[in-house]
Design a protein around this motif. Structure first.
Motif, short mmCIF file in Angstrom:
data_model
loop_
_atom_site.label_atom_id
_atom_site.label_comp_id
_atom_site.label_asym_id
_atom_site.label_seq_id
_atom_site.Cartn_x
_atom_site.Cartn_y
_atom_site.Cartn_z
N ALA A 49 0.83 -1.24 0.06
CA ALA A 49 -0.16 -0.10 0.23
C ALA A 49 0.84 1.37 0.19
CB ALA A 49 -0.85 -0.01 1.11
N HIS A 50 2.08 1.16 0.38
CA HIS A 50 2.83 2.49 0.66
C HIS A 50 4.22 1.98 0.70
CE1 HIS A 50 3.16 6.63 2.57
NE2 HIS A 50 3.58 6.75 1.32
N ALA A 51 5.25 2.45 -0.06
CA ALA A 51 6.65 2.05 0.06
C ALA A 51 7.50 2.87 -0.89
CB ALA A 51 6.45 0.61 -0.27
N ARG A 52 8.73 3.03 -0.47
CA ARG A 52 9.63 3.88 -1.41
C ARG A 52 10.01 2.64 -2.40
NH1 ARG A 52 9.95 8.60 -0.02
NH2 ARG A 52 9.75 9.34 1.98
N LEU A 53 10.37 3.04 -3.68
CA LEU A 53 10.87 2.20 -4.62
C LEU A 53 12.43 2.23 -4.80
CD1 LEU A 53 8.71 2.77 -7.74
CD2 LEU A 53 8.87 0.55 -6.57
N PRO A 131 4.65 3.35 6.86
CA PRO A 131 3.16 3.20 7.21
C PRO A 131 2.44 3.69 6.44
CG PRO A 131 5.09 4.42 8.77
CD PRO A 131 5.59 4.16 7.37
N LYS A 132 1.10 3.39 6.46
CA LYS A 132 0.03 3.30 5.51
C LYS A 132 -1.25 4.20 6.28
CE LYS A 132 -1.27 -1.37 5.72
NZ LYS A 132 -0.11 -1.95 6.57
N VAL A 133 -2.05 4.79 5.57
CA VAL A 133 -3.16 5.49 5.91
C VAL A 133 -4.39 4.99 4.95
CG1 VAL A 133 -2.21 7.53 7.39
CG2 VAL A 133 -2.87 7.68 4.73
N THR A 134 -5.25 4.09 5.56
CA THR A 134 -6.25 3.46 4.54
C THR A 134 -7.55 3.85 4.72
OG1 THR A 134 -6.48 1.57 6.40
CG2 THR A 134 -4.71 1.32 4.35
N ASN A 135 -7.96 4.99 5.84
CA ASN A 135 -9.35 5.21 5.60
C ASN A 135 -9.20 7.13 6.41
OD1 ASN A 135 -9.32 5.62 8.60
ND2 ASN A 135 -9.59 3.33 8.50
N TYR A 678 -11.55 -3.55 2.52
CA TYR A 678 -10.02 -3.45 2.88
C TYR A 678 -9.82 -4.23 4.18
CZ TYR A 678 -8.61 -0.53 -0.97
OH TYR A 678 -8.24 0.07 -2.37
N GLU A 679 -8.35 -4.87 3.98
CA GLU A 679 -7.89 -5.21 5.44
C GLU A 679 -6.58 -5.19 5.11
OE1 GLU A 679 -7.25 -9.86 6.93
OE2 GLU A 679 -9.21 -8.99 7.19
N ASP A 680 -5.75 -4.34 6.21
CA ASP A 680 -4.53 -4.13 5.99
C ASP A 680 -3.84 -3.39 4.75
OD1 ASP A 680 -1.76 -3.80 7.44
OD2 ASP A 680 -1.12 -5.79 6.52
#
Length: 770
Positions: A49-53, A131-135, A678-680
């Protein structure tokens, strides 16, 4: 009411001009096209969901026999690779980060699609997860990690540039709209009661029968795109900027489109295929799967808090609305959708004091963009649910509460905008009478619900052009930028031309949409085709009519005022009449000539209007429903649903009814079953096994549309648009009926059997604990 013109073609039932092609399978969609030398592209998407390449290496994929090229961040540096409908925050493929599961990271072009798919596995990617924000709650929490760092380049959209105030810098709030009327605190102080309620709308997907698909071909001079899209001219503009080409060297052709509903507006996957073709000089077909379309665009999830002050007898005094719209990982049209949601949050009521704040929020989920209703559904669900809650608290009938507070025709929704152009009470009473509102449901766990919603319609600041070409035999070709996405625009617009020119419908053809030759149109959206493009088409037909009469006057040596067009002939008095073809041939001296009529529509800007331009017309949705709820299972059965649509003048009544009923079925989907889970950070149901859409089994047992025709629209012959209005009241009407049936108020969609059952159980447990 506009005149009492007797119409011969417009306002009548007419067979769809594209019907035979479609039912016989002759109609060509983008997927049916095959160009010489065509290759096939597939996309590698992020699993996180969220990462540096850290690493993107496609060298092994390039070595596979049959692989023609790959596309990674290293291959797009020569382009203006950042793009977006409102903000340039998205790149052709990921460059520095991935921001949601499904974000394109790389692509492969091969001789066949299976080989391209297999080669994706050979691309080596290394992610440094973040870290991610999903909502919404996670994204706006203090200290939340930003989905986008730094300033995002803004893009101009229909004369406006969108953004958020400085105080939101460094946060995930990417857009803000605020406006007010009077001192809302004073309004609450003057109220006898103040009620505050929060409602939530889930993430849903368009699911067009035809998933996103396009073909791109750059031959070294010109970029041509065959696309299943709703706004070819806007797409052309974006591709021109990305590839640094003048507009004259970008061509977009639109074959038949298998549904859009807003999901095929603005730029989607076209830059990937175009970049691959740019590199290889091969035609490139990129066909997304249903799973991939789920990971391309969605409707905005929302949290809407409505605070309303009322008097003891039910007069609305003040309303404050806090709207949060989850626009996903990239803005797309999100800021504009958020703007519209905020603007529409007050509802069709006279409220002396009001304050609205709307926020667009980035999250690490699939981008949300345009979707039928465009921000209205999230807020209509909230304010019409609360209207019933207020009625219940005050002991007032929900219908009577609405009738007491509705805006009247000629009232202003906000200062500077177009006055309300219809009788809101008329439609509300029609659906109430049809559902027999005053008659109590006969059986236990049955009840009725009602809802009345309004939205500004036609789009904010639209421009459209049309051309009507009459050939030397008197037949006509219509050139229009409106995309036929199944709504029947080709037929209805042809009826306008036929009416103006006194022709039978079978004498009119509609040219394929091609930006090289078709007049400009901003987009097929906002229920605008009949009014915006319809007006341009009518003016083009009137221009052709004027020229034809002038030609006939010279040929017949008569005054134009003495001539009449009827059934393909120019008539002088009661005589037999001369066919149009003969008039044209006699005027030009051979079959070498033609008559070309042109029409233009352009909205007006206004500094006094909150949105910068006045609404073209008001689109209203009235709905009434009777439901039965099984308290043991939570299953909701729709016994009857009545919808009313203000058509102004129905150019093709059958198509209008079909549009409205289709809108109701869309509403039933997000009301009773549809939800992207969504989950995680992982989307669990991007397919039609786990994601349910309505089928014929989900139809109400009785479904009826009432067309209201008062000739009060700004379009041809007093018409309006109505493609979205039927959607607006469904969720709140059903939830209101469920509440009256079983005494349970649910404020989060969808109303699935498990959700309803759990709400029933919670109420029973609360009773037992008292």
């Amino acid at each position: 009411m506009k005149g009492k013109q007797v119409l011969n073609v417009a306002g009548k039932e007419a067979r769809r001009v594209d019907g035979i092609e479609k039912v016989t399978g002759k109609a060509l969609y983008t997927g049916d096209l095959k160009l010489p030398g065509m290759a096939y592209a597939k996309i590698l998407r992020s699993p996180v969901a969220h990462a540096r390449l850290v690493k993107v290496d496609a060298s092994k994929a390039q070595e596979v026999t049959g692989v023609i090229a790959t596309l990674t961040r290293d291959d797009i540096k020569g382009f203006n690779y950042k793009y977006g409908a409102t903000y340039k925050d998205q790149s052709i493929v990921a460059v520095d980060k991935v921001r949601y599961v499904g974000d394109p990271v790389a692509a492969v072009l091969a001789e066949d699609p299976v080989l391209a798919e297999e080669a994706l596995d050979l691309i080596e990617i290394e992610y440094d997860e973040l870290p991610k924000v999903t909502n919404i709650e996670e994204a706006i929490a203090p200290g939340a990690i930003p989905v986008h760092e730094g300033d995002v380049a803004r893009a101009e959209m229909r004369g406006s540039v969108y953004g958020a105030p400085e105080r939101f810098k460094g946060t995930n709030i990417c857009y803000y709209l605020g406006f007010s009327r009077g001192d809302v605190a004073k309004g609450f102080a003057e109220s006898d009661f103040v009620y505050e309620d929060t409602f939530r709308f889930q993430k849903v997907q368009h699911y067009s029968l035809e998933a996103h698909i396009n073909i791109a071909y750059y031959d070294g001079d010109k970029l041509t795109i065959w696309a299943s899209c709703q706004d070819p001219f806007t797409l052309r503009d974006h591709l021109s900027g990305i590839f640094r080409l003048p507009l004259s060297r970008v061509r977009v052709i639109v074959p038949y489109v298998g549904g859009g509903y807003g999901g095929k507006l603005y730029v989607k996957a076209e830059p990937i295929s175009a970049a691959l073709s740019w590199r290889t000089r091969r035609p490139v077909k990129l066909a997304l799967s249903v799973n991939e379309s789920f990971k391309t665009v969605t409707r905005h999830p929302a949290r809407v808090t409505v605070k309303t002050g009322v008097t003891k007898d039910g007069r609305l005094v003040a309303r404050e609305c806090q709207v949060y719209m989850d626009t996903g990982a990239y803005a797309d049209a999100g800021p504009r959708v958020t703007q519209k949601a905020g603007y529409r949050a007050l509802g069709p009521y006279k409220i002396p004091y009001a304050k609205v704040e709307a926020h667009g929020v980035y999250t690490n989920t699939v981008p949300a963009g345009a979707f039928r209703g465009f921000g209205a559904l999230q807020v209509t669900w909230a304010y019409e649910s609360q209207m019933d809650m207020i009625a219940d608290r005050l002991g007032i009938d929900p219908l009577d509460l609405r009738l007491k507070n509705l805006l009247k025709k000629g009232d202003l929704y906000t200062a500077g905008d177009t006055p309300v152009d219809c009788d809101l009470k008329e439609g509300l009473l029609k659906v109430a009478d049809a559902i027999k509102w005053r008659q109590k449901s006969a059986k236990p766990n049955r009840a009725k619900g009602i809802s009345c919603c309004i939205k500004d319609a036609g789009g904010t600041y639209k421009v459209a052009g049309a051309t009507v070409k009459m050939s030397s035999d008197g037949s006509v070709v219509l050139l229009t930028g409106t995309v036929e996405v199944g709504q029947g625009s080709r037929t209805a617009l042809s009826q306008v031309v036929a009416e103006e020119l006194g022709l039978n419908l079978d004498r009119i053809a509609v040219a394929q949409l091609d930006t090289d030759v078709t007049p400009y149109d901003i987009s097929t959206s906002a229920s605008s085709s009949m009014v915006v493009m319809g007006t341009a088409v009518q003016r083009a037909a009137q221009d052709a009519k004027k020229q034809l009469l002038q030609c006939a006057a010279k040929v017949l040596r008569q005054k134009v005022d003495h001539l009449v067009l009827h059934e393909g002939k120019v008539h002088l008095g009661e005589g037999e009449g001369i066919p149009y073809g003969k008039v044209i041939v006699d005027f030009f001296g051979s079959k070498a000539g033609e008559i070309i009529g042109k029409g233009l529509y352009k909205d007006k800007t206004s500094k006094k209007a909150i949105l910068g331009s006045t609404t073209t017309f008001w689109e209203v949705g009235w709905g009434a429903v009777e439901v039965e709820v099984d308290p043991e299972t939570g299953v909701i059965r729709l016994l009857s649903y009545v919808s009313a649509a203000d058509a102004g003048k129905a150019i093709n009544p059958d198509q209008c009814i079909g549009q409205d009923e289709g809108a109701v079925m869309f509403g039933i989907g997000h009301t009773l079953m549809e939800e992207m889970v969504y989950e995680d950070g992982q989307l669990l149901n991007p397919n039609l096994v786990d994601y349910r859409v309505p089928t014929f089994q989900d139809l109400p047992e009785h479904l009826h549309t009432i067309l209201i025709e008062n000739g009060n629209g700004p379009g041809p012959f007093g018409s309006k648009g109505l493609g979205e209005g039927g959607l607006l009241p469904v969720a709140s009407a059903v939830a209101n009926a469920v509440s009256r049936a079983i005494g349970v108020r649910i404020q989060t969609l969808p109303l699935t059997p498990p959700n309803v059952w759990r709400a029933i159980q919670a109420k029973q447990q609360a009773r037992q604990s008292c």
